[in-house]
Motif scaffolding. Structure first.
Motif, PDB file in Angstrom:
ATOM      1  N   PHE A 244       0.818  -1.215   0.000  1.00 19.02           N
ATOM      2  CA  PHE A 244       0.000   0.000   0.000  1.00 19.02           C
ATOM      3  C   PHE A 244       0.853   1.267   0.000  1.00 19.02           C
ATOM      4  CE2 PHE A 244      -3.252  -3.017   1.589  1.00 19.02           C
ATOM      5  CZ  PHE A 244      -4.208  -2.765   0.606  1.00 19.02           C
ATOM      6  N   VAL A 245       2.045   1.214   0.606  1.00 18.97           N
ATOM      7  CA  VAL A 245       2.959   2.348   0.512  1.00 18.97           C
ATOM      8  C   VAL A 245       3.400   2.537  -0.941  1.00 18.97           C
ATOM      9  CG1 VAL A 245       5.297   3.141   1.100  1.00 18.97           C
ATOM     10  CG2 VAL A 245       3.791   2.267   2.891  1.00 18.97           C
ATOM     11  N   SER A 246       3.665   1.420  -1.621  1.00 17.35           N
ATOM     12  CA  SER A 246       4.050   1.476  -3.029  1.00 17.35           C
ATOM     13  C   SER A 246       2.917   2.032  -3.885  1.00 17.35           C
ATOM     14  CB  SER A 246       4.457   0.084  -3.516  1.00 17.35           C
ATOM     15  OG  SER A 246       4.917   0.115  -4.842  1.00 17.35           O
ATOM     16  N   ARG A 247       1.692   1.712  -3.532  1.00 17.02           N
ATOM     17  CA  ARG A 247       0.538   2.222  -4.279  1.00 17.02           C
ATOM     18  C   ARG A 247       0.406   3.738  -4.162  1.00 17.02           C
ATOM     19  NH1 ARG A 247      -1.985  -0.476  -8.129  1.00 17.02           N
ATOM     20  NH2 ARG A 247      -3.826   0.815  -7.740  1.00 17.02           N
ATOM     21  N   LEU A 248       0.898   4.299  -3.049  1.00 15.23           N
ATOM     22  CA  LEU A 248       0.813   5.743  -2.865  1.00 15.23           C
ATOM     23  C   LEU A 248       1.745   6.499  -3.812  1.00 15.23           C
ATOM     24  CD1 LEU A 248       0.722   5.942   1.050  1.00 15.23           C
ATOM     25  CD2 LEU A 248      -1.205   6.213  -0.527  1.00 15.23           C
ATOM     26  N   SER A 249       2.849   5.854  -4.201  1.00 17.58           N
ATOM     27  CA  SER A 249       3.839   6.535  -5.039  1.00 17.58           C
ATOM     28  C   SER A 249       3.577   6.354  -6.527  1.00 17.58           C
ATOM     29  CB  SER A 249       5.250   6.025  -4.705  1.00 17.58           C
ATOM     30  OG  SER A 249       5.344   4.629  -4.948  1.00 17.58           O
ATOM     31  N   THR A 250       2.823   5.335  -6.921  1.00 20.39           N
ATOM     32  CA  THR A 250       2.514   5.113  -8.337  1.00 20.39           C
ATOM     33  C   THR A 250       1.190   4.381  -8.470  1.00 20.39           C
ATOM     34  OG1 THR A 250       3.245   4.033 -10.377  1.00 20.39           O
ATOM     35  CG2 THR A 250       3.866   2.988  -8.314  1.00 20.39           C
ATOM     36  N   ASP A 251       0.448   4.691  -9.514  1.00 23.55           N
ATOM     37  CA  ASP A 251      -0.862   4.070  -9.705  1.00 23.55           C
ATOM     38  C   ASP A 251      -0.866   3.092 -10.876  1.00 23.55           C
ATOM     39  OD1 ASP A 251      -0.554   5.849 -11.739  1.00 23.55           O
ATOM     40  OD2 ASP A 251      -2.477   6.884 -11.450  1.00 23.55           O
ATOM     41  N   THR A 252       0.325   2.689 -11.333  1.00 24.41           N
ATOM     42  CA  THR A 252       0.389   1.730 -12.440  1.00 24.41           C
ATOM     43  C   THR A 252       0.351   0.300 -11.909  1.00 24.41           C
ATOM     44  OG1 THR A 252       2.797   1.602 -12.416  1.00 24.41           O
ATOM     45  CG2 THR A 252       1.810   3.346 -13.744  1.00 24.41           C
ATOM     46  N   GLY A 253       0.128  -0.630 -12.826  1.00 23.40           N
ATOM     47  CA  GLY A 253       0.184  -2.036 -12.454  1.00 23.40           C
ATOM     48  C   GLY A 253      -1.124  -2.566 -11.910  1.00 23.40           C
ATOM     49  N   THR A 254      -1.255  -3.876 -11.942  1.00 20.05           N
ATOM     50  CA  THR A 254      -2.433  -4.565 -11.429  1.00 20.05           C
ATOM     51  C   THR A 254      -2.012  -5.925 -10.904  1.00 20.05           C
ATOM     52  OG1 THR A 254      -4.517  -5.617 -12.075  1.00 20.05           O
ATOM     53  CG2 THR A 254      -2.879  -5.342 -13.801  1.00 20.05           C
ATOM     54  N   LEU A 255      -2.732  -6.422  -9.922  1.00 13.48           N
ATOM     55  CA  LEU A 255      -2.436  -7.739  -9.369  1.00 13.48           C
ATOM     56  C   LEU A 255      -2.800  -8.858 -10.340  1.00 13.48           C
ATOM     57  CD1 LEU A 255      -3.544  -7.282  -5.649  1.00 13.48           C
ATOM     58  CD2 LEU A 255      -1.218  -7.464  -6.530  1.00 13.48           C
ATOM     59  N   MET A 256      -3.463  -8.510 -11.434  1.00 12.45           N
ATOM     60  CA  MET A 256      -3.781  -9.494 -12.464  1.00 12.45           C
ATOM     61  C   MET A 256      -2.664  -9.608 -13.499  1.00 12.45           C
ATOM     62  SD  MET A 256      -6.500 -10.886 -11.554  1.00 12.45           S
ATOM     63  CE  MET A 256      -6.763 -11.863 -13.027  1.00 12.45           C
ATOM     64  N   TYR A 257      -1.586  -8.846 -13.331  1.00 15.13           N
ATOM     65  CA  TYR A 257      -0.488  -8.877 -14.295  1.00 15.13           C
ATOM     66  C   TYR A 257       0.181 -10.252 -14.262  1.00 15.13           C
ATOM     67  CZ  TYR A 257       2.954  -6.630 -17.288  1.00 15.13           C
ATOM     68  OH  TYR A 257       3.730  -6.261 -18.363  1.00 15.13           O
ATOM     69  N   PRO A 258       0.572 -10.793 -15.432  1.00 15.68           N
ATOM     70  CA  PRO A 258       1.100 -12.166 -15.467  1.00 15.68           C
ATOM     71  C   PRO A 258       2.558 -12.283 -15.047  1.00 15.68           C
ATOM     72  CG  PRO A 258       1.029 -11.252 -17.679  1.00 15.68           C
ATOM     73  CD  PRO A 258       0.414 -10.222 -16.779  1.00 15.68           C
ATOM     74  N   VAL A 259       2.873 -13.384 -14.379  1.00 18.65           N
ATOM     75  CA  VAL A 259       4.256 -13.755 -14.075  1.00 18.65           C
ATOM     76  C   VAL A 259       4.442 -15.217 -14.449  1.00 18.65           C
ATOM     77  CG1 VAL A 259       4.669 -12.084 -12.242  1.00 18.65           C
ATOM     78  CG2 VAL A 259       3.613 -14.260 -11.683  1.00 18.65           C
ATOM     79  N   GLN A 260       5.671 -15.566 -14.706  1.00 22.13           N
ATOM     80  CA  GLN A 260       5.975 -16.905 -15.207  1.00 22.13           C
ATOM     81  C   GLN A 260       6.012 -17.919 -14.069  1.00 22.13           C
ATOM     82  OE1 GLN A 260       9.959 -17.909 -17.072  1.00 22.13           O
ATOM     83  NE2 GLN A 260       8.740 -17.620 -18.935  1.00 22.13           N
ATOM     84  N   LEU A 261       5.485 -19.099 -14.355  1.00 17.05           N
ATOM     85  CA  LEU A 261       5.514 -20.209 -13.411  1.00 17.05           C
ATOM     86  C   LEU A 261       5.774 -21.477 -14.202  1.00 17.05           C
ATOM     87  CD1 LEU A 261       4.930 -21.358 -10.503  1.00 17.05           C
ATOM     88  CD2 LEU A 261       2.576 -21.676 -11.284  1.00 17.05           C
ATOM     89  N   TYR A 262       6.672 -22.322 -13.680  1.00 16.76           N
ATOM     90  CA  TYR A 262       7.001 -23.554 -14.385  1.00 16.76           C
ATOM     91  C   TYR A 262       6.193 -24.723 -13.834  1.00 16.76           C
ATOM     92  CZ  TYR A 262      10.743 -21.883 -17.341  1.00 16.76           C
ATOM     93  OH  TYR A 262      11.439 -21.235 -18.325  1.00 16.76           O
ATOM     94  N   ALA A 263       5.555 -25.441 -14.746  1.00 17.54           N
ATOM     95  CA  ALA A 263       4.854 -26.677 -14.424  1.00 17.54           C
ATOM     96  C   ALA A 263       5.655 -27.791 -15.079  1.00 17.54           C
ATOM     97  CB  ALA A 263       3.427 -26.645 -14.950  1.00 17.54           C
ATOM     98  N   GLY A 264       6.603 -28.358 -14.330  1.00 18.62           N
ATOM     99  CA  GLY A 264       7.527 -29.301 -14.933  1.00 18.62           C
ATOM    100  C   GLY A 264       8.503 -28.542 -15.804  1.00 18.62           C
ATOM    101  N   GLU A 265       8.609 -28.925 -17.076  1.00 17.75           N
ATOM    102  CA  GLU A 265       9.530 -28.261 -17.991  1.00 17.75           C
ATOM    103  C   GLU A 265       8.847 -27.132 -18.764  1.00 17.75           C
ATOM    104  OE1 GLU A 265      11.176 -31.231 -20.499  1.00 17.75           O
ATOM    105  OE2 GLU A 265      12.251 -32.264 -18.897  1.00 17.75           O
ATOM    106  N   ASN A 266       7.541 -27.010 -18.647  1.00 18.91           N
ATOM    107  CA  ASN A 266       6.795 -26.027 -19.430  1.00 18.91           C
ATOM    108  C   ASN A 266       6.447 -24.815 -18.585  1.00 18.91           C
ATOM    109  OD1 ASN A 266       6.707 -27.776 -21.719  1.00 18.91           O
ATOM    110  ND2 ASN A 266       5.068 -28.929 -20.713  1.00 18.91           N
ATOM    111  N   ALA A 267       6.584 -23.648 -19.186  1.00 16.33           N
ATOM    112  CA  ALA A 267       6.258 -22.402 -18.497  1.00 16.33           C
ATOM    113  C   ALA A 267       4.810 -22.025 -18.784  1.00 16.33           C
ATOM    114  CB  ALA A 267       7.181 -21.287 -18.947  1.00 16.33           C
ATOM    115  N   ILE A 268       4.126 -21.571 -17.750  1.00 14.48           N
ATOM    116  CA  ILE A 268       2.781 -21.032 -17.896  1.00 14.48           C
ATOM    117  C   ILE A 268       2.778 -19.650 -17.244  1.00 14.48           C
ATOM    118  CG2 ILE A 268       1.668 -23.304 -17.912  1.00 14.48           C
ATOM    119  CD1 ILE A 268       0.884 -22.834 -14.997  1.00 14.48           C
ATOM    120  N   TYR A 269       1.701 -18.908 -17.462  1.00 19.10           N
ATOM    121  CA  TYR A 269       1.593 -17.578 -16.858  1.00 19.10           C
ATOM    122  C   TYR A 269       0.344 -17.509 -15.997  1.00 19.10           C
ATOM    123  CZ  TYR A 269       5.502 -15.629 -19.415  1.00 19.10           C
ATOM    124  OH  TYR A 269       6.773 -15.358 -19.869  1.00 19.10           O
ATOM    125  N   ILE A 270       0.533 -17.011 -14.783  1.00 17.00           N
ATOM    126  CA  ILE A 270      -0.580 -16.810 -13.855  1.00 17.00           C
ATOM    127  C   ILE A 270      -0.506 -15.374 -13.347  1.00 17.00           C
ATOM    128  CG2 ILE A 270      -0.649 -19.241 -13.165  1.00 17.00           C
ATOM    129  CD1 ILE A 270       0.792 -18.441 -10.587  1.00 17.00           C
TER     130      ILE A 270
END
Length: 391
Positions: A244-270
């Motif tokens: 929330f301190v970070s939110r005060l300094s900038t209003d960009t970004g969303t918690l729905m933004y994707p990050v990489q996650l590996y399921a075995g050898e394959n990468a997926i995005y959540i």
């Protein structure tokens, strides 16, 4: 319940514990401020560099190689790629999302452009009859990276999420903070909290602890739960404050933004929200075992420095399997570190996944319980004022 409350108050009233909790809260809560002082490269700068590379590529490839049918096709795709990079540079510099308001028909959509560019790059890998293919591919990402980029862009498209021009956005800072907590950091904190409290209480309050109708194992488990609750209550509060301190300094970004996650050898995005919940849950489960081990070892060795050293050293056990075979992906000691599993570093071992990690955590818990079942019967207890309890 009264005994649990009494033990909790006894721990919290210790001034050392209060200082440790305050320091832990201060570090985590101010992480976003510390993170923003880093020097980073903006996505728009990366796009400019790619644009320059494409220009250099046109100069490096002989014109005669573009005269064939395949060469002309590649020339057109490279020209289109340079055009796309120019529009993406403009979109990112405007900081409005996937396009620029009022210019949608001119600059189009960032995600659609990115998908088209990735498909063109994959085509370059299939153009075996192009004379300068090797030179061409030297300016391109590897196929795995391109495919991962496609998955990333498809996630943005399917979930209607805008590209984030700001690497310092609150959601990305939160992702970085959670990764720090889930690493060696949690081992150090768990080792410090469990290192000497249990054995010191047994010595300093011998008449009380021996007079209670509870076994050492019960007290050991109870102290583990108390330490675990105090640590994670502090960490979660700190993470929320940092976000929330970070939110005060900038209003960009969303918690729905994707990050990489590996399921075995394959990468997926959540989404970052899913990643944070999953990673913290796994870290909480693993840290319970670490605290349990640290508290138990403090009773065995009664030496805070030795206990901390052993517990932190356990964190590095999985690196042994980079030299020696782990004998399969079901080896529970392979999962003593969370991030290499989530980030795909152990992918060469085989089908390393989150399901097996959960099974490994259960197996490690059972192993610790069995180990200390016998240790509590064998450890010497006639040191100082201690005597073995007669059952």
């Amino acid at each position: 319940m009264r005994l649990f409350r009494w033990e909790t108050l006894k721990v919290v009233r210790d001034w050392k514990v209060r200082i440790l909790l305050a320091a832990l809260l201060l570090f985590v809560a101010t992480y976003s401020t510390l993170y923003q002082n880093r020097t980073i490269q903006l996505p728009v700068d990366e796009t400019i560099a790619q644009y320059t590379d494409t220009q250099n590529l046109f100069r490096a490839i002989p014109e005669a190689h573009f005269e064939t049918e395949t060469g002309q096709d590649i020339y057109d795709r490279l020209a289109r790629q340079q055009q796309i990079l120019g529009m993406q540079r403009f979109i990112l510099s405007e900081k409005e999302g996937n396009t620029v308001e009022g210019l949608e028909e001119i600059v189009s959509d960032y995600v659609d452009q990115g998908i088209e560019m990735a498909e063109n790059q994959l085509y370059f890998y299939k153009a075996d009859d192009f004379e300068s293919q090797e030179l061409l591919l030297s300016f391109m990402p590897c196929e795995a990276e391109i495919n991962n980029r496609l998955k990333f862009l498809n996630y943005l498209d399917e979930n209607d999420v805008a590209i984030d021009w700001n690497p310092m956005s609150p959601s990305l800072v939160l992702h970085a903070l959670v990764n720090i907590i889930a690493g060696v950091f949690i081992y150090i904190i768990a080792a410090i909290f469990g290192a000497d409290r249990f054995s010191r209480d047994q010595e300093n309050n011998w008449s009380i602890t021996q007079g209670l109708p509870y076994t050492w194992k019960f007290q050991w488990r109870q102290r583990t739960v108390i330490s675990w609750i105090l640590i994670w209550a502090t960490l979660i509060i700190g993470v929320l404050i940092s976000y929330f301190v970070s939110r005060l300094s900038t209003d960009t970004g969303t918690l729905m933004y994707p990050v990489q996650l590996y399921a075995g050898e394959n990468a997926i995005y959540i989404s970052i929200l899913q990643y944070v919940i999953m990673t913290l849950a796994l870290a909480m489960a693993l840290s319970y075992i670490i605290i349990k081990l640290s508290t138990g070892l403090s009773w065995v060795f009664r030496n805070i420095y030795l206990t901390i050293t052993i517990v932190v050293a356990i964190f590095f056990i999985p690196y042994i399997f980079t030299v020696v075979s782990p004998l399969g992906s079901w080896n529970p000691f392979l999962y003593l570190q969370l991030l290499p599993v989530l980030e795909g570093e152990w992918a060469e071992v085989g089908d390393v996944n989150i399901t097996k990690m959960l099974v490994a955590i259960v197996l490690l818990y059972i192993l610790i319980e069995i180990l200390f079942h016998f240790i509590f019967k064998l450890i010497p207890t006639r040191t100082g004022r201690l005597e073995r309890r007669k059952n």
